[in-house]
Design an enzyme around this catalytic site. Structure first.
Site, PDB file in Angstrom:
ATOM      1  N   CYS A   3     -59.437   2.248  27.535  1.00 59.25           N
ATOM      2  CA  CYS A   3     -59.819   1.046  26.788  1.00 59.25           C
ATOM      3  C   CYS A   3     -59.168  -0.183  27.423  1.00 59.25           C
ATOM      4  CB  CYS A   3     -59.369   1.192  25.337  1.00 59.25           C
ATOM      5  SG  CYS A   3     -59.668  -0.269  24.330  1.00 59.25           S
TER       6      CYS A   3
ATOM      7  N   CYS B  77     -59.356   2.454  15.734  1.00 56.55           N
ATOM      8  CA  CYS B  77     -58.474   1.590  16.527  1.00 56.55           C
ATOM      9  C   CYS B  77     -57.151   1.422  15.797  1.00 56.55           C
ATOM     10  CB  CYS B  77     -59.125   0.228  16.750  1.00 56.55           C
ATOM     11  SG  CYS B  77     -58.067  -0.923  17.657  1.00 56.55           S
TER      12      CYS B  77
ATOM     13  N   GLN C  79     -55.565 -17.407  12.450  1.00 54.61           N
ATOM     14  CA  GLN C  79     -54.607 -16.597  13.208  1.00 54.61           C
ATOM     15  C   GLN C  79     -54.846 -15.112  12.939  1.00 54.61           C
ATOM     16  OE1 GLN C  79     -52.451 -17.290  15.512  1.00 54.61           O
ATOM     17  NE2 GLN C  79     -52.195 -19.503  15.418  1.00 54.61           N
TER      18      GLN C  79
ATOM     19  N   TYR D 137     -56.795 -29.254  17.431  1.00 47.90           N
ATOM     20  CA  TYR D 137     -57.304 -27.870  17.488  1.00 47.90           C
ATOM     21  C   TYR D 137     -56.915 -27.163  16.192  1.00 47.90           C
ATOM     22  CZ  TYR D 137     -57.061 -29.373  22.389  1.00 47.90           C
ATOM     23  OH  TYR D 137     -57.157 -30.079  23.550  1.00 47.90           O
TER      24      TYR D 137
ATOM     25  N   CYS E 252     -50.926 -20.084  23.378  1.00 49.21           N
ATOM     26  CA  CYS E 252     -51.175 -18.642  23.547  1.00 49.21           C
ATOM     27  C   CYS E 252     -51.235 -18.284  25.024  1.00 49.21           C
ATOM     28  CB  CYS E 252     -52.472 -18.240  22.843  1.00 49.21           C
ATOM     29  SG  CYS E 252     -53.935 -19.092  23.463  1.00 49.21           S
TER      30      CYS E 252
END
Length: 458
Positions: free
Chosen positions: A80, A164, A288, A317, A413
């Site tokens: 993955c 997952c 988030q 943003y 990020c």
């Protein structure tokens, strides 16, 4: 020896971790990036790419394992393309991420030594994601449909993922029930080359503070009658299912955002509770992805802003307004700027739902909206910015420097674009007071960081 050749089998010791999660080793000065390599590993590798200055290799054998190497719990690990660092001890992951932030600031930002605070570890290292996006593709010989994640380094192949570990068991149940429904009803997967087929993506969301869940099926064309029964199936399996929607994306672009939305069941949004406030989150708006760490991140931002109650604040943003509303409780007025209209609509509704009236939300790109605000005579003493991975647009950053707020809080990020933008702001008259890394995404190479900048008084 000469430069290593493609296909050659080599022995290498990994001594660093590159941004992106690859191990870095050197053979007589020649740099080799090794997927799955960990600092401290001694490996036998096969060179898959051999360029002039560096090569890329895959592991043939782990000769001496790194002391940081652990057994990855996920059955899909290695195949993955998702969480690449499950085989690294969590404490070591945190150390590598902190080092990468420091290296980026020094190497790419050209900054003098900056205080880098100890990284905030995540309280949950699995099951922490409140949003997951799965791709729907044609299945292999035994399956007519695949619902999963892209294979590592292969954007043309999708790995069927039954469970997952990064999402909750509630979301895994929604994934399973949706897949069953698609297969039982003979629904087809969209094929990019031919433009045929219906299903493109399955996006799951949940509010960790409210337990509300959302399922968003992204299709190539409207299919309300085909998908409407899905809402009842999901609610019967997971009683917290509050929203089932269909987004239609008829374009070639492979994105899970539609040009139109149809409600299949429940509401067109779910609610989330963070920092004592309630937030409305719709399918196409940003929030988030790790609610628990988002709360810590917001606390850091508020501390860094050091508001006294009389300031005008710009939140650039702004997403669905989470940070804006928290700032508004401690300032005179907040202007939130966000490019996605759906997020701006959510932000306005969130402000109203929480009884917050001292916020103005504006839709548009920061590089265009910021100069308009300045032209109207609006100024700000504090600016909070949480740009996408690409960082600030150069024109937006130049306008921010011209605005010259006393304080800037930069939420990033991407350490590389953070370093670049902090370097530019330092040259424009700002001092970087500190940088606080936050681990929002355990077992992945992603790193979040908050930087506090003060304008140097002249």
């Amino acid at each position: 020896m000469g430069r290593p050749q493609r296909g050659q089998s080599l022995s290498v010791t990994i001594d660093d971790l590159a941004f992106g999660g690859e191990g870095v080793g050197r053979i007589d000065g020649y740099v080799v990036f090794v997927r799955g390599g960990i600092p401290g590993d001694h490996l036998r590798v096969r060179l898959d790419q051999a360029r002039a200055r560096f090569g890329r290799a895959s592991i043939e054998a782990v000769l001496i394992p790194s002391p940081h190497r652990v057994e990855a719990p996920c059955q899909y690990f290695g195949r993955c393309g998702g969480c690449r660092l499950q085989h690294v001890d969590y404490a070591a992951q945190l150390g590598f991420k902190s080092k990468q932030v420091a290296d980026a600031l020094q190497r790419l930002g050209g900054l003098p030594p900056v205080e880098i605070r100890p990284i905030f570890a995540a309280p949950e290292t699995y099951g922490y994601r409140n949003k997951m996006e799965f791709t729907v593709a044609r299945g292999g010989l035994s399956k007519n449909l695949t619902v999963g994640l892209h294979e590592a380094e292969r954007y043309d192949r999708v790995l069927d993922v039954e469970r997952c570990l990064l999402q909750s068991e509630r979301m895994n149940a929604l994934l399973d029930e949706s897949r069953r429904f698609f297969i039982e009803h003979g629904l087809t997967a969209y094929e990019q080359d031919s433009g045929e087929g219906l299903l493109r993506f399955l996006m799951l969301r949940e509010g960790r503070g409210t337990d509300e869940a959302m399922v968003n099926v992204v299709t190539s064309s409207p299919a309300v009658s085909e998908l409407e029964p899905l809402a009842g199936r999901l609610a019967a399996r997971v009683k917290e299912t509050a929203s089932v929607v269909m987004n239609v994306n008829p374009k070639k672009a492979s994105v899970a955002v539609g040009i139109e939305e149809h409600l299949l069941g429940g509401r067109d949004h779910i609610r989330e509770s963070v920092g004592g406030l309630s937030f409305q989150v719709s399918a196409n708006s940003f929030f988030q992805t790790n609610s628990a760490q988002a709360e810590r991140l917001f606390t850091i931002v508020l501390e860094a802003a050091a508001l006294t109650g009389g300031e005008t604040v710009f939140d650039l943003y702004a997403g669905t307004g989470a940070i804006s509303l928290l700032l508004a409780q401690r300032s005179r007025w907040v202007y939130g700027v966000e490019v996605a209209q759906a997020a701006v609509d959510d932000a306005a509704r969130n402000a109203a739902a929480n009884g917050i009236a001292n916020c103005t939300f504006l839709a548009g790109e920061v590089r265009f909206v910021l100069p308009e605000l300045i032209a109207q005579g609006v100024t700000a003493q504090v600016v909070v910015a949480d740009p996408p991975r690409a960082g600030f647009h150069p024109k937006a950053l130049a306008t921010l420097a011209r605005l010259a707020p006393a304080r800037i809080i930069y939420v990033s990020c991407n350490p590389a674009t953070l370093a670049r933008d902090l370097g530019d702001l330092a040259r424009a008259g700002y001092r970087v007071e500190w940088v606080q890394p936050v681990d929002m995404f355990p077992h992945t190479p992603h790193i979040e960081a908050v930087a506090r900048l003060e304008r140097i008084q002249t």
